[in-house]
Design a protein around this motif. Structure first.
Motif, PDB file in Angstrom:
ATOM      1  N   LYS A  64     -31.607   7.617 -18.542  1.00  8.61           N
ATOM      2  CA  LYS A  64     -32.445   8.807 -18.701  1.00  8.61           C
ATOM      3  C   LYS A  64     -32.510   9.160 -20.175  1.00  8.61           C
ATOM      4  CE  LYS A  64     -32.347  12.207 -15.820  1.00  8.61           C
ATOM      5  NZ  LYS A  64     -32.280  13.060 -14.615  1.00  8.61           N
ATOM      6  N   GLN A  72     -29.185   8.185 -22.326  1.00  5.07           N
ATOM      7  CA  GLN A  72     -27.922   7.991 -21.628  1.00  5.07           C
ATOM      8  C   GLN A  72     -28.107   6.876 -20.614  1.00  5.07           C
ATOM      9  OE1 GLN A  72     -24.771   9.419 -21.996  1.00  5.07           O
ATOM     10  NE2 GLN A  72     -24.172   7.818 -20.541  1.00  5.07           N
ATOM     11  N   LEU A  74     -26.852   5.182 -17.440  1.00  2.00           N
ATOM     12  CA  LEU A  74     -26.067   5.750 -16.351  1.00  2.00           C
ATOM     13  C   LEU A  74     -25.216   4.709 -15.656  1.00  2.00           C
ATOM     14  CD1 LEU A  74     -29.184   7.644 -15.142  1.00  2.00           C
ATOM     15  CD2 LEU A  74     -27.190   8.766 -16.132  1.00  2.00           C
ATOM     16  N   GLN A  86     -32.925   4.457  -4.111  1.00  2.00           N
ATOM     17  CA  GLN A  86     -33.240   5.863  -3.908  1.00  2.00           C
ATOM     18  C   GLN A  86     -34.734   6.096  -3.674  1.00  2.00           C
ATOM     19  OE1 GLN A  86     -33.573   8.986  -6.528  1.00  2.00           O
ATOM     20  NE2 GLN A  86     -33.527   7.754  -8.369  1.00  2.00           N
ATOM     21  N   ASP A  94     -36.474   9.933 -11.014  1.00  2.00           N
ATOM     22  CA  ASP A  94     -35.992  10.827 -12.065  1.00  2.00           C
ATOM     23  C   ASP A  94     -35.276  10.046 -13.149  1.00  2.00           C
ATOM     24  OD1 ASP A  94     -33.102  10.589 -11.299  1.00  2.00           O
ATOM     25  OD2 ASP A  94     -33.866  11.441  -9.449  1.00  2.00           O
ATOM     26  N   ALA A 135     -23.106   5.711  -6.175  1.00  2.00           N
ATOM     27  CA  ALA A 135     -22.765   7.085  -6.536  1.00  2.00           C
ATOM     28  C   ALA A 135     -21.297   7.183  -6.935  1.00  2.00           C
ATOM     29  CB  ALA A 135     -23.071   8.032  -5.371  1.00  2.00           C
ATOM     30  N   LEU A 138     -21.022   6.133 -10.435  1.00  2.00           N
ATOM     31  CA  LEU A 138     -21.469   7.218 -11.309  1.00  2.00           C
ATOM     32  C   LEU A 138     -20.351   8.241 -11.503  1.00  2.00           C
ATOM     33  CD1 LEU A 138     -25.098   8.216 -10.294  1.00  2.00           C
ATOM     34  CD2 LEU A 138     -24.350   6.869 -12.237  1.00  2.00           C
ATOM     35  N   MET A 142     -18.508   9.321 -14.896  1.00  2.00           N
ATOM     36  CA  MET A 142     -18.573  10.709 -15.340  1.00  2.00           C
ATOM     37  C   MET A 142     -17.187  11.190 -15.772  1.00  2.00           C
ATOM     38  SD  MET A 142     -20.782  13.424 -13.294  1.00  2.00           S
ATOM     39  CE  MET A 142     -20.751  15.122 -13.850  1.00  2.00           C
ATOM     40  N   LEU A 145     -16.665   9.696 -19.100  1.00  2.00           N
ATOM     41  CA  LEU A 145     -17.461  10.347 -20.133  1.00  2.00           C
ATOM     42  C   LEU A 145     -16.889  11.713 -20.509  1.00  2.00           C
ATOM     43  CD1 LEU A 145     -19.981   9.212 -21.356  1.00  2.00           C
ATOM     44  CD2 LEU A 145     -21.341  10.458 -19.707  1.00  2.00           C
TER      45      LEU A 145
ATOM     46  N   ALA B 135     -26.837  12.287  -5.795  1.00  2.00           N
ATOM     47  CA  ALA B 135     -26.676  11.276  -6.841  1.00  2.00           C
ATOM     48  C   ALA B 135     -27.573  11.596  -8.030  1.00  2.00           C
ATOM     49  CB  ALA B 135     -26.984   9.886  -6.295  1.00  2.00           C
ATOM     50  N   ALA B 136     -28.764  12.121  -7.752  1.00  2.00           N
ATOM     51  CA  ALA B 136     -29.674  12.482  -8.839  1.00  2.00           C
ATOM     52  C   ALA B 136     -29.072  13.607  -9.687  1.00  2.00           C
ATOM     53  CB  ALA B 136     -31.027  12.902  -8.276  1.00  2.00           C
ATOM     54  N   LEU B 138     -25.869  14.126 -10.087  1.00  3.31           N
ATOM     55  CA  LEU B 138     -24.831  13.478 -10.890  1.00  3.31           C
ATOM     56  C   LEU B 138     -25.430  12.820 -12.128  1.00  3.31           C
ATOM     57  CD1 LEU B 138     -22.417  11.577  -8.466  1.00  3.31           C
ATOM     58  CD2 LEU B 138     -22.063  13.733  -9.637  1.00  3.31           C
ATOM     59  N   ARG B 139     -26.562  12.166 -11.952  1.00  5.02           N
ATOM     60  CA  ARG B 139     -27.175  11.482 -13.091  1.00  5.02           C
ATOM     61  C   ARG B 139     -27.577  12.470 -14.180  1.00  5.02           C
ATOM     62  NH1 ARG B 139     -29.632   8.202  -8.927  1.00  5.02           N
ATOM     63  NH2 ARG B 139     -31.470   9.503  -8.949  1.00  5.02           N
ATOM     64  N   GLU B 140     -28.182  13.565 -13.789  1.00  3.47           N
ATOM     65  CA  GLU B 140     -28.593  14.541 -14.794  1.00  3.47           C
ATOM     66  C   GLU B 140     -27.366  15.120 -15.498  1.00  3.47           C
ATOM     67  OE1 GLU B 140     -31.607  15.280 -15.820  1.00  3.47           O
ATOM     68  OE2 GLU B 140     -31.114  16.970 -17.130  1.00  3.47           O
ATOM     69  N   ARG B 141     -26.315  15.347 -14.718  1.00  2.00           N
ATOM     70  CA  ARG B 141     -25.102  15.888 -15.328  1.00  2.00           C
ATOM     71  C   ARG B 141     -24.470  14.880 -16.275  1.00  2.00           C
ATOM     72  NH1 ARG B 141     -22.378  19.561 -14.508  1.00  2.00           N
ATOM     73  NH2 ARG B 141     -20.363  18.773 -13.838  1.00  2.00           N
ATOM     74  N   MET B 142     -24.691  13.631 -15.996  1.00  2.00           N
ATOM     75  CA  MET B 142     -24.150  12.590 -16.866  1.00  2.00           C
ATOM     76  C   MET B 142     -24.899  12.567 -18.193  1.00  2.00           C
ATOM     77  SD  MET B 142     -23.185   8.950 -15.348  1.00  2.00           S
ATOM     78  CE  MET B 142     -22.648   7.691 -16.482  1.00  2.00           C
ATOM     79  N   LEU B 143     -26.218  12.730 -18.111  1.00  2.00           N
ATOM     80  CA  LEU B 143     -27.010  12.845 -19.334  1.00  2.00           C
ATOM     81  C   LEU B 143     -26.519  14.044 -20.142  1.00  2.00           C
ATOM     82  CD1 LEU B 143     -29.544  12.213 -21.103  1.00  2.00           C
ATOM     83  CD2 LEU B 143     -30.866  13.647 -19.550  1.00  2.00           C
ATOM     84  N   TYR B 234     -35.135  16.608 -11.510  1.00  2.00           N
ATOM     85  CA  TYR B 234     -34.042  15.855 -10.893  1.00  2.00           C
ATOM     86  C   TYR B 234     -33.532  16.489  -9.600  1.00  2.00           C
ATOM     87  CZ  TYR B 234     -30.556  19.194 -12.691  1.00  2.00           C
ATOM     88  OH  TYR B 234     -29.802  20.316 -12.942  1.00  2.00           O
TER      89      TYR B 234
END
Lengths: 247, 247
Positions: A64, A72, A74, A86, A94, A135, A138, A142, A145, B135-136, B138-143, B234
DNA sequence: CGATCACTTGAATAGTCTCAAAGCCCGTGG
DNA sequence: CCACGGGCTTTGAGACTATTCAAGTGATCG
C-alpha cells in the motif's frame, strides 16, 4: 496443463488429503497463464478484479502507498500461494500486488472458484483457511514492525523468507532466492535502505547469514532464529512441515 | 434471546439482505453469554478453542507478545464484530484477545457455525468476508505502523476508532467511547506512553480532538482526517455507511 | 482520606533517517 | 574483450524522532 496448478495443489495437500473428485474439480478449473517481469504490477488499489491468481513461480508482494508516496510492503507470496483471494468476497481492492522477480501466475475466474466450492465445500474451506494463514502472517509482521528494533526486525524478516522459501521447495544447500533490493526490504520493514544495509552487514559480520549473488546464505540458523525471536507457530505448519524445518 | 446477536445481525445485514430462512438459522444458533471485565483475557495464544464469539457490547483487542515482553495490539473489535473467526479453520491460536472495557460476548460453537453454513452457504461467505475485512484493517494499520510518523499515526488511529465506533452506533454528539489508556494506545501504535501523551496534547492544542472522561471528542473532523491521511476505503463500507460518515 | 493508577513534565540518550558522495557489480553495446 | 552506464550498495556526518528514566501531579475509588 496439469502442472500449472502444481505448487497450489502441493500446498493444499499439506493441510488435508484431497479426494479424487476434489482433485478433478481443481484440475477442471479453466485457467489462464500470466508472466510478469520484476516490478510489474499485477493488480492495483481500486481495481475490481474478476480473477484471482495462484503463483506458479517467482515472488510477489502486496503493498500500500501512503499519500506522501511512501510504500509499505505488507506480505510476500511464494509459489503455491493465492495472494488475491480477498477479491473473491470484497469487490474493490484496498492494496496492490507487484512482481518482485520474474513471476508466473495462473489466473482463475472468481465465478469458476465459486462454482467449484459450491460443489465441494471443503475446497472453499481450504481457501478460506489460506486467507486466514495470510492474516496470521500479517499479524506477526505487525508485531515485528511495532515492537522490535531494526536488528531483530531484519533477522525476523530473513527467517520468515527462509522458512517460506523452504516450504516452497526453493532451498538449496542452505541458500534461498533473495531477489529483493535493500530498498525493497526497507519498504517491507519500515526502515531506510541505509539502515537495512548497515544491519545486513552486521548479520554478515556475526556470521549469521549473508546475501550473495541474489541468494540468501544461512550461515548459522540457530543463532539467526534466536536473534530474531523467531517462532514459526504463526505459519501454522503441519507436523510434517515442522520436521522438515529442523533439518 | 433474540437480542443477543443483535449487533452481529445488524452488521451482516449491511452487506447483504438476509432471507427469512437465513435469519431463522442465525437465531437458532445455540449460544452462551459471557461477560468480561477490563483487562480480562478471553482467549490466549496456544489455545484450541471450540467456540468463536461475537461482541455484544464493549471493546476487545487482539494482541501478541514478543519474547522480550513487549505487547503489540493488532486490532480492536466492536459490537457486531466476530473477533475469533480464524479458530474456525486454524486449530491453534497464534494471538490472544482481551477485553479493553467491560464487554459482553455471545459464544457460538464452531460445530454449530459449520452446520449453519453447510446449510446456508451465503452465511459462510458472509463470515469469510468479515474475516477478510479484518485483514484489510490489519493491512492499513501496518501501513500506519511502518510508514507514518507519530503525529499522523495517532491521528489515524483515532480516526479509525471514531469511524468504527460510529458504525457500531456508539457515537453521541461528536463523541465516542475511549476506554483505552495512553499506554494501551501506545501498545497499538508501537509508541511509548510518554510520546502518545505528548502528541495527544498536541492534537488538543490544535483543536482537532481531545479525550475527556472516557470519551473522545471530535473537535474538527475534517482537519483530523487530513492530518491522519485517513481514507476509509479499507473499511469496505457500503454506500449507505459512507453517507452516514459524512454527517 | 489514603492508595492506586493514569497522566504530565523534563532531561538525557538511543535509534534511525536524510543527504550526499563514492564504490561496486553486472549487463550491454561497441 | 573492454568500456560504459545504470542501479544497487556502501560510507560518513549531522539532524531528528522517539525512548527511557525519574519525579511530580491529578483523578478516582473504596
Amino acid at each position: 496443463m496439469k502442472t500449472l496448478l502444481q505448487p497450489l495443489l502441493r500446498k493444499l495437500e499439506t493441510t488435508f488429503a484431497l479426494s479424487n473428485d476434489e482433485l478433478a474439480a481443481l484440475h477442471a478449473l479453466p485457467i489462464k497463464v500470466g508472466e510478469f517481469a520484476k516490478g510489474e504490477q499485477l493488480v492495483g488499489e481500486g481495481d475490481r478484479p474478476i480473477h484471482s491468481f495462484a503463483i506458479q513461480s517467482g515472488l510477489t508482494c502486496m503493498y500500500k502507498n501512503s499519500s506522501t508516496g511512501r510504500r509499505q510492503i505488507l506480505i510476500f507470496h511464494f509459489p503455491g500461494d493465492f495472494p488475491d483471494l480477498q477479491s473473491l468476497h470484497i469487490n474493490v481492492l484496498d492494496m496492490s500486488i507487484a512482481a518482485m522477480a520474474r513471476t508466473k501466475v495462473t489466473f482463475v475466474k472468481h465465478q469458476d472458484i465459486r462454482m467449484m466450492y459450491a460443489r465441494y465445500p471443503r475446497l472453499g474451506e481450504a481457501l478460506w483457511r489460506m486467507s486466514l494463514v495470510d492474516a496470521a502472517i500479517l499479524r506477526e509482521r505487525m508485531l515485528n514492525l511495532g515492537q522490535r528494533k531494526a536488528f531483530e526486525r531484519i533477522s525476523h524478516f530473513f527467517c520468515e523468507m527462509v522458512v517460506r522459501s523452504k516450504l516452497a521447495e526453493l532451498m538449496v544447500d542452505d541458500t534461498v532466492p533473495m531477489p529483493l533490493t535493500q530498498q525493497e526490504i526497507g519498504d517491507a520493514l519500515g526502515l531506510s535502505n541505509v539502515h537495512v544495509n548497515r544491519i545486513t552487514q552486521e548479520l554478515k559480520e556475526k556470521k549469521l547469514m549473508e546475501v550473495r549473488r541474489g541468494r540468501l546464505h544461512v550461515l548459522n540458523w540457530k543463532q539467526l532464529r534466536a536473534a530474531a525471536d523467531f517462532d514459526a507457530t504463526y505459519l501454522h505448519l503441519t507436523p510434517a512441515q515442522k520436521l522438515l524445518l529442523d533439518r
